[in-house]
Design an enzyme around this catalytic site. Structure first.
Site, mmCIF file in Angstrom:
data_model
loop_
_atom_site.group_PDB
_atom_site.id
_atom_site.type_symbol
_atom_site.label_atom_id
_atom_site.label_comp_id
_atom_site.label_asym_id
_atom_site.label_seq_id
_atom_site.Cartn_x
_atom_site.Cartn_y
_atom_site.Cartn_z
ATOM 1 N N GLU A 173 0.801 -1.231 0.000
ATOM 2 C CA GLU A 173 0.000 0.000 0.000
ATOM 3 C C GLU A 173 0.837 1.285 0.000
ATOM 4 O OE1 GLU A 173 -3.887 -1.484 2.498
ATOM 5 O OE2 GLU A 173 -2.113 -0.969 3.658
HETATM 6 C C1 TNX Z 1 -4.329 -3.979 4.798
HETATM 7 S S1 TNX Z 1 -2.677 -6.229 4.216
HETATM 8 C C2 TNX Z 1 -3.038 -3.732 5.238
HETATM 9 C C3 TNX Z 1 -2.823 -3.295 6.622
HETATM 10 C C4 TNX Z 1 -4.104 -3.118 7.370
HETATM 11 C C5 TNX Z 1 -5.048 -4.234 7.025
HETATM 12 C C6 TNX Z 1 -6.331 -4.196 7.800
HETATM 13 C C7 TNX Z 1 -1.616 -5.266 4.128
HETATM 14 C C8 TNX Z 1 -0.401 -5.807 3.599
HETATM 15 N N1 TNX Z 1 -1.898 -4.007 4.519
HETATM 16 O O1 TNX Z 1 -2.064 -2.124 6.637
HETATM 17 O O2 TNX Z 1 -3.831 -3.107 8.716
HETATM 18 O O3 TNX Z 1 -5.346 -4.172 5.653
HETATM 19 O O4 TNX Z 1 -7.095 -5.322 7.573
#
Ligand code: TNX
Length: 527
Positions: free
Chosen positions: A340
């Site tokens: 992300e």
């Molecule tokens: C996605 S999964 C994220 C996290 C969040 C999570 C909450 C991922 C690699 N990144 O930063 O905490 O969703 O479900």
């Protein structure tokens, strides 16, 4: 004398077996104590051959092990758990042990039928339990099976002291996947060393072998880095909701590594980057790549922070961070996050991942990253962890990389069970206990070859949880199902059968004060 003692114990066990078969059940369902095929083992072993008798575990039992320290440690671990649970003080490798009438022997051998280093065989007869394994890790997994075979209640009818009947027979067992992990996010909310240890200990009982710690995020930096002290002096003082945060000193981190290692689990550290870095940039604004004024952050948004991928200082900083962590982390892996990074330009992201891979490798580690890292030209020794993009997992696999499966829709422990769940999120799915179990990691990603799958991991993100009770509400019982998905081949898994074995974990969970979610899809016995 020895023969006499043996006969005496055989007679006591036989009498108890007869009485146990005739007495009325104390609990709702009575499982014959001597039928190994009825044992509520999770994960389910590959093969079980019952012989319809029992080993009587009592205070005269001794534990003997192969002479190496690692096998002796496994024996000590078993003794420690039996002391805590049954109040039995069994000697390990005591000199008079050879003459004992009842023995648990934990023994190293190179001649097992299965070749996994975690394989083990258990031969349980009237007067002995023989646990054979190629490695101490295999012996440790076998010890968990043995712990699960010990009934809750002892049979106190005839023997001079309490005796626990362990059903006799043979178990041959080995894991389907070499990587069976759980992740805990200690960044969104901080969890104390004791809270983390409790989770690790519960996971070990179900044969997990990896504990992945998500140590840094926008809301907090949780591990002391001596060359960059403000990371924790400033970056650790926040968490979601504005609580006090916290961090682990390097000594405490080593303590967690050792605690996991005692359970034959590796601890994989994750420093998430180039996004999810607000806490680091708040501590050292020179690292920031957004150009905005950095404030501390206690919300739950993602994707707004980034390191400056074109600044040498950032790589000098990361070299220090990876060096310090690699020095106290025996795991062959170092997780760089990589998810992300919406505030990083794509070209910068790719440049960054490739530079950081070099740093990680220079410090002797294999890189792991969330599936986005497959956009970069990563080396085949790097591992990609699938959470949301099967196409990136496929690209990584084509490139020779191994894949860890953590699909958010199936394995995210922070997803709510249903609309009434007290904690958790539901952006990916609601994941009731049966959905968590009813899928096959080997076919989940179409086109992903079996040999590319390293294993599975269940992440627990902590935006909505901040203590053991809340953690356990989300993790249990689903984490028990993931243990079986990682260990037991799909042909041997079946929800109806699993569900019955899951109910019978209740005494273990209750006696360990685990705040598991009492899903209505499981027929729990009344407390
Ligand atoms: C996605 S999964 C994220 C996290 C969040 C999570 C909450 C991922 C690699 N990144 O930063 O905490 O969703 O479900």
């Amino acid at each position: 004398m020895k023969t006499f003692l043996f006969l005496k114990s055989a007679i006591i066990v036989s009498c108890i077996l007869v009485i146990a078969a005739c007495t009325s059940p104390k609990t709702k369902i009575n499982y014959p104590p001597t039928d190994l095929s009825n044992a509520a083992l999770i994960p389910k072993p590959i093969s079980m051959t019952p012989t319809h008798s029992a080993f009587g575990l009592d205070s005269t039992t001794v534990i003997l092990t192969s002479a190496t320290q690692d096998f002796e440690n496994v024996g000590q671990f078993l003794a420690k758990k039996l002391r805590a649970r049954l109040d039995l003080n069994l000697p390990v490798n005591a000199s008079e042990g050879e003459a004992a009438e009842r023995t648990i022997m934990i023994h190293q051998t190179d001649s097992l039928n299965m070749d996994s280093p975690e394989a083990y065989e258990l031969h349980i007869s009237n007067d002995s339990v023989l646990l054979s394994a190629r490695t101490a890790a295999g012996a440790f997994r076998g010890i968990q099976t043995l712990r699960q075979l010990i009934p809750e209640q002892s049979n106190d009818t005839l023997a001079p002291q309490p005796m626990w009947l362990i059903p006799s027979g043979k178990i041959e067992d080995a894991p389907n996947f070499t990587y069976r992990g759980a992740m805990l996010d200690v960044a969104r909310h901080f969890f104390t060393v004791e809270e983390v240890k409790k989770y690790i200990d519960l996971l070990a009982y179900y044969k997990y072998n990896v504990f992945h710690m998500h140590l840094t995020d926008d809301q907090g930096w949780r591990l002391e880095i001596k060359s960059w002290p403000k990371l924790t002096e400033i970056g650790a003082q926040t968490e979601v909701g504005g609580g006090p945060g916290g961090f682990y000193t390097q000594e405490e981190f080593k303590e967690l590594v050792a605690y996991a290692a005692e359970r034959h689990m590796q601890l994989i550290p994750e420093v998430d980057m180039p996004g999810h870095t607000n806490a680091a940039c708040f501590a050292y604004p020179i690292l920031d790549g957004t150009g905005k004024k950095i404030k501390n952050y206690t919300g739950t948004r993602v994707g707004f922070s980034t390191f400056d991928a074109r600044k040498d200082t950032v790589y000098a900083f990361l070299d220090d961070v990876v060096r310090e962590i690699a020095a106290i982390s025996p795991s062959p892996y170092f997780h760089i996050g990589g998810d992300e990074s919406h505030a990083t330009k794509k070209a910068d992201y790719i440049y960054f991942v490739e530079k950081v891979e070099e740093i990680v490798q220079r410090h002797g580690k294999r890189m792991v990253g969330w599936n986005e890292i497959a956009q970069a030209d990563i080396s085949s020794s790097t591992v990609a962890q699938l959470w949301n993009e099967p196409h990136n997992a496929l690209i990584a696999a084509e490139n020779g990389s191994k894949i860890i499966l953590s699909p958010a829709t199936k394995t995210y422990l922070d997803m709510q069970y249903d609309t009434r769940s007290k904690h958790g999120l539901h952006w990916a799915a609601y994941i009731p206990v049966d959905d968590a179990y009813n899928w096959d990691p080997e076919t989940f990603v179409e086109g992903l070859p079996r040999e590319s799958i390293l294993g599975i991991e269940a992440p627990l993100w902590s935006e909505t949880i901040s203590n053991s009770a809340e953690l356990e509400y989300l993790a249990f019982p689903r984490a028990i199902g993931y243990a079986e998905l990682g260990w037991t081949p799909s042909e041997q898994r079946n929800w109806e059968d699993y569900k019955k074995r899951l109910v019978r974990q209740q005494p273990f969970l209750d006696s360990n004060k685990v705040n598991y979610y009492r899903s209505e899809r499981i027929e729990w016995e009344a407390p």
